[in-house]
Design a protein around this motif. Structure first.
Motif, PDB file in Angstrom:
ATOM      1  N   HIS A  90       0.838  -1.198   0.000  1.00 34.54           N
ATOM      2  CA  HIS A  90       0.000   0.000   0.000  1.00 34.54           C
ATOM      3  C   HIS A  90       0.873   1.248   0.000  1.00 34.54           C
ATOM      4  CE1 HIS A  90      -3.411   2.614   0.887  1.00 34.54           C
ATOM      5  NE2 HIS A  90      -2.658   3.187   1.829  1.00 34.54           N
ATOM      6  N   MET A  91       1.947   1.214   0.778  1.00 31.28           N
ATOM      7  CA  MET A  91       2.845   2.363   0.818  1.00 31.28           C
ATOM      8  C   MET A  91       3.469   2.617  -0.556  1.00 31.28           C
ATOM      9  SD  MET A  91       6.366   3.148   0.979  1.00 31.28           S
ATOM     10  CE  MET A  91       7.295   1.908   1.887  1.00 31.28           C
ATOM     11  N   MET A  92       3.857   1.564  -1.261  1.00 30.98           N
ATOM     12  CA  MET A  92       4.451   1.731  -2.580  1.00 30.98           C
ATOM     13  C   MET A  92       3.451   2.311  -3.568  1.00 30.98           C
ATOM     14  SD  MET A  92       7.004  -1.498  -3.213  1.00 30.98           S
ATOM     15  CE  MET A  92       7.543  -0.735  -4.747  1.00 30.98           C
ATOM     16  N   ARG A  93       2.210   1.858  -3.501  1.00 32.00           N
ATOM     17  CA  ARG A  93       1.189   2.410  -4.399  1.00 32.00           C
ATOM     18  C   ARG A  93       0.956   3.888  -4.117  1.00 32.00           C
ATOM     19  NH1 ARG A  93      -1.356  -2.768  -3.618  1.00 32.00           N
ATOM     20  NH2 ARG A  93      -2.605  -1.919  -1.906  1.00 32.00           N
ATOM     21  N   GLU A  94       0.896   4.238  -2.835  1.00 40.12           N
ATOM     22  CA  GLU A  94       0.709   5.639  -2.466  1.00 40.12           C
ATOM     23  C   GLU A  94       1.885   6.498  -2.939  1.00 40.12           C
ATOM     24  OE1 GLU A  94      -1.723   7.522  -0.696  1.00 40.12           O
ATOM     25  OE2 GLU A  94      -2.892   5.815  -1.412  1.00 40.12           O
ATOM     26  N   LEU A  95       3.086   5.991  -2.756  1.00 41.75           N
ATOM     27  CA  LEU A  95       4.269   6.757  -3.117  1.00 41.75           C
ATOM     28  C   LEU A  95       4.383   6.943  -4.627  1.00 41.75           C
ATOM     29  CD1 LEU A  95       7.025   8.058  -2.431  1.00 41.75           C
ATOM     30  CD2 LEU A  95       8.026   5.759  -2.625  1.00 41.75           C
ATOM     31  N   LEU A  96       4.244   5.853  -5.370  1.00 37.71           N
ATOM     32  CA  LEU A  96       4.471   5.918  -6.817  1.00 37.71           C
ATOM     33  C   LEU A  96       3.382   6.683  -7.554  1.00 37.71           C
ATOM     34  CD1 LEU A  96       5.827   2.320  -7.455  1.00 37.71           C
ATOM     35  CD2 LEU A  96       7.121   4.436  -7.167  1.00 37.71           C
ATOM     36  N   SER A  97       2.223   6.859  -6.909  1.00 37.46           N
ATOM     37  CA  SER A  97       1.162   7.667  -7.517  1.00 37.46           C
ATOM     38  C   SER A  97       1.121   9.083  -6.950  1.00 37.46           C
ATOM     39  CB  SER A  97      -0.201   6.992  -7.304  1.00 37.46           C
ATOM     40  OG  SER A  97      -0.508   6.872  -5.920  1.00 37.46           O
ATOM     41  N   SER A  98       2.053   9.388  -6.063  1.00 39.54           N
ATOM     42  CA  SER A  98       2.073  10.681  -5.394  1.00 39.54           C
ATOM     43  C   SER A  98       2.804  11.719  -6.249  1.00 39.54           C
ATOM     44  CB  SER A  98       2.779  10.547  -4.040  1.00 39.54           C
ATOM     45  OG  SER A  98       3.157  11.806  -3.530  1.00 39.54           O
ATOM     46  N   PRO A  99       2.453  13.001  -6.109  1.00 41.88           N
ATOM     47  CA  PRO A  99       3.181  14.046  -6.843  1.00 41.88           C
ATOM     48  C   PRO A  99       4.643  14.160  -6.456  1.00 41.88           C
ATOM     49  CG  PRO A  99       1.623  15.002  -5.263  1.00 41.88           C
ATOM     50  CD  PRO A  99       1.298  13.541  -5.365  1.00 41.88           C
ATOM     51  N   ILE A 100       5.039  13.553  -5.344  1.00 44.21           N
ATOM     52  CA  ILE A 100       6.455  13.578  -4.982  1.00 44.21           C
ATOM     53  C   ILE A 100       7.279  12.754  -5.971  1.00 44.21           C
ATOM     54  CG2 ILE A 100       6.565  11.563  -3.457  1.00 44.21           C
ATOM     55  CD1 ILE A 100       8.188  13.251  -1.510  1.00 44.21           C
ATOM     56  N   VAL A 101       6.613  11.821  -6.677  1.00 45.18           N
ATOM     57  CA  VAL A 101       7.258  11.009  -7.711  1.00 45.18           C
ATOM     58  C   VAL A 101       6.778  11.395  -9.104  1.00 45.18           C
ATOM     59  CG1 VAL A 101       7.454   8.661  -8.652  1.00 45.18           C
ATOM     60  CG2 VAL A 101       7.732   9.046  -6.206  1.00 45.18           C
ATOM     61  N   THR A 102       5.477  11.617  -9.263  1.00 46.16           N
ATOM     62  CA  THR A 102       4.938  11.950 -10.586  1.00 46.16           C
ATOM     63  C   THR A 102       5.186  13.401 -10.975  1.00 46.16           C
ATOM     64  OG1 THR A 102       2.754  12.609  -9.741  1.00 46.16           O
ATOM     65  CG2 THR A 102       3.102  10.260 -10.226  1.00 46.16           C
ATOM     66  N   PHE A 103       5.436  14.271  -9.973  1.00 43.51           N
ATOM     67  CA  PHE A 103       5.620  15.713 -10.199  1.00 43.51           C
ATOM     68  C   PHE A 103       4.409  16.340 -10.886  1.00 43.51           C
ATOM     69  CE2 PHE A 103       9.863  13.911  -9.867  1.00 43.51           C
ATOM     70  CZ  PHE A 103      10.430  14.743  -8.917  1.00 43.51           C
ATOM     71  N   TRP A 104       3.236  15.772 -10.598  1.00 42.98           N
ATOM     72  CA  TRP A 104       2.001  16.305 -11.162  1.00 42.98           C
ATOM     73  C   TRP A 104       1.725  17.713 -10.639  1.00 42.98           C
ATOM     74  CZ3 TRP A 104      -0.865  15.099 -15.178  1.00 42.98           C
ATOM     75  CH2 TRP A 104      -2.163  15.598 -15.266  1.00 42.98           C
ATOM     76  N   GLU A 105       2.192  17.972  -9.427  1.00 44.44           N
ATOM     77  CA  GLU A 105       2.067  19.308  -8.842  1.00 44.44           C
ATOM     78  C   GLU A 105       3.291  19.557  -7.975  1.00 44.44           C
ATOM     79  OE1 GLU A 105      -0.712  18.307  -4.976  1.00 44.44           O
ATOM     80  OE2 GLU A 105      -1.696  18.712  -6.896  1.00 44.44           O
ATOM     81  N   PRO A 106       3.615  20.815  -7.678  1.00 46.62           N
ATOM     82  CA  PRO A 106       4.834  21.118  -6.922  1.00 46.62           C
ATOM     83  C   PRO A 106       4.818  20.514  -5.514  1.00 46.62           C
ATOM     84  CG  PRO A 106       3.996  23.090  -8.000  1.00 46.62           C
ATOM     85  CD  PRO A 106       2.925  22.038  -8.138  1.00 46.62           C
ATOM     86  N   THR A 107       5.953  20.043  -5.090  1.00 47.10           N
ATOM     87  CA  THR A 107       6.152  19.548  -3.727  1.00 47.10           C
ATOM     88  C   THR A 107       7.453  20.147  -3.200  1.00 47.10           C
ATOM     89  OG1 THR A 107       7.413  17.624  -4.481  1.00 47.10           O
ATOM     90  CG2 THR A 107       5.020  17.356  -4.269  1.00 47.10           C
ATOM     91  N   GLN A 108       7.709  19.921  -1.924  1.00 42.97           N
ATOM     92  CA  GLN A 108       8.960  20.403  -1.351  1.00 42.97           C
ATOM     93  C   GLN A 108      10.159  19.766  -2.048  1.00 42.97           C
ATOM     94  OE1 GLN A 108       9.091  22.816   1.097  1.00 42.97           O
ATOM     95  NE2 GLN A 108      11.264  22.843   0.557  1.00 42.97           N
ATOM     96  N   THR A 109      10.035  18.488  -2.389  1.00 44.67           N
ATOM     97  CA  THR A 109      11.115  17.800  -3.102  1.00 44.67           C
ATOM     98  C   THR A 109      11.377  18.459  -4.450  1.00 44.67           C
ATOM     99  OG1 THR A 109      10.759  15.678  -2.012  1.00 44.67           O
ATOM    100  CG2 THR A 109      11.734  15.613  -4.202  1.00 44.67           C
ATOM    101  N   TRP A 110      10.323  18.791  -5.157  1.00 41.62           N
ATOM    102  CA  TRP A 110      10.473  19.454  -6.456  1.00 41.62           C
ATOM    103  C   TRP A 110      11.154  20.809  -6.299  1.00 41.62           C
ATOM    104  CZ3 TRP A 110       8.175  24.035  -8.231  1.00 41.62           C
ATOM    105  CH2 TRP A 110       8.331  24.285  -9.605  1.00 41.62           C
ATOM    106  N   ARG A 111      10.772  21.544  -5.262  1.00 44.22           N
ATOM    107  CA  ARG A 111      11.373  22.864  -5.061  1.00 44.22           C
ATOM    108  C   ARG A 111      12.840  22.758  -4.647  1.00 44.22           C
ATOM    109  NH1 ARG A 111       5.954  24.019  -3.376  1.00 44.22           N
ATOM    110  NH2 ARG A 111       6.351  23.136  -1.303  1.00 44.22           N
TER     111      ARG A 111
END
Length: 265
Positions: free
Chosen positions: A76-97
């Motif tokens: 479940h954690m992997m599904r949440e992570l890999l679909s999250s903007p922190i990986v997809t960059f669909w929207e800005p995150t702290q990691t992206w900045r």
């Protein structure tokens, strides 16, 4: 470092040391540490992004909280992570900045799994001894060439993994030679028994684009790439080479292309 950072900055105090002996005590101390969930999420985030993920990213914290509160359900954690903007960059995150977006080469474990899965060949690089479907001479050569592609590694004493994300002459040469040797086993003439034959060049080109490279028909680049592969095939035959050699050469172009050998959005 991560645990100390979390304890003092976000957990409102220090974490008492785990006292004892042996690997069991070490494992217990790690598993019970308040940063355990976030450390695992960050480790996988860095693997997916081929670079650092901000430890103080609120999105990373959200996924880590769900992970720990949900009984450490890894899938479940992997599904949440890999679909999250922190990986997809669909929207800005702290990691992206903080770190931006990286488009990385597909490292050895990723490239081997990807090509093998798309061609339906188990353990195509023989990362596990004795599981390759090819004869011994061929599987040893494929395994040797695969070692020329950098893998994800850990260095003693380093917190972060070592991610080689940029292509080099060595990695490109190893990939190209790997694809060339693979082509000699899976591309055959009209009487051959193989995955691709010259009986159906058009179908082979479609498969090169949509399966080997991984571009769906809806992708505008798919039509452009298929046209380029057809041009290459016709250019090779125009030099006097036979259809089998031309189709093998075209497979190598697709297999070693930047789209097929890169990871990132």
């Amino acid at each position: 470092m991560w645990g100390r950072e979390l304890s003092t900055v976000e957990l409102g105090g220090t974490t008492p040391p785990t006292v004892g002996f042996g690997i069991g005590t070490l494992a217990e101390g790690m598993a019970n540490h308040p940063a355990f969930g976030r450390a695992w999420v960050r480790k996988l985030c860095m693997f997916a992004n081929s670079g650092r993920c901000a430890f103080d990213d609120p999105e990373l914290a959200r996924i880590a909280t769900e992970f720990t509160d949900g009984g450490l359900n890894f899938k479940h954690m992997m599904r949440e992570l890999l679909s999250s903007p922190i990986v997809t960059f669909w929207e800005p995150t702290q990691t992206w900045r903080d770190y931006g977006v990286a488009v990385s080469i597909a490292r050895r474990e990723d490239l081997c799994a990807r090509i093998g899965s798309r061609l339906g060949i188990e353990d195509i690089c023989e990362l596990r001894e004795g599981t390759s479907p090819f004869p011994n001479g061929i599987n040893r050569q494929l395994a040797g060439l695969a070692t020329g592609v950098p893998a994800t590694q850990y260095v003693r004493g380093a917190v972060d993994s070592v991610f080689v994300s940029d292509p080099s002459l060595f990695s490109f040469s190893a990939t190209e030679r790997f694809c060339s040797l693979l082509a000699s086993r899976i591309v055959a003439g009209p009487e051959g028994e193989s995955i691709f034959t010259t009986d159906d060049v058009a179908g082979a080109l479609d498969t090169f684009v949509h399966t080997v490279v991984g571009l769906p028909p809806s992708d505008p680049q798919a039509t452009t790439l298929r046209g380029l592969l057809l041009e290459h095939y016709e250019a090779v035959t125009a030099t006097g080479e036979n259809a089998e050699t031309a189709l093998r050469s075209t497979f190598v172009v697709a297999c070693s292309s930047p789209v097929a050998t890169s990871s990132g959005l």
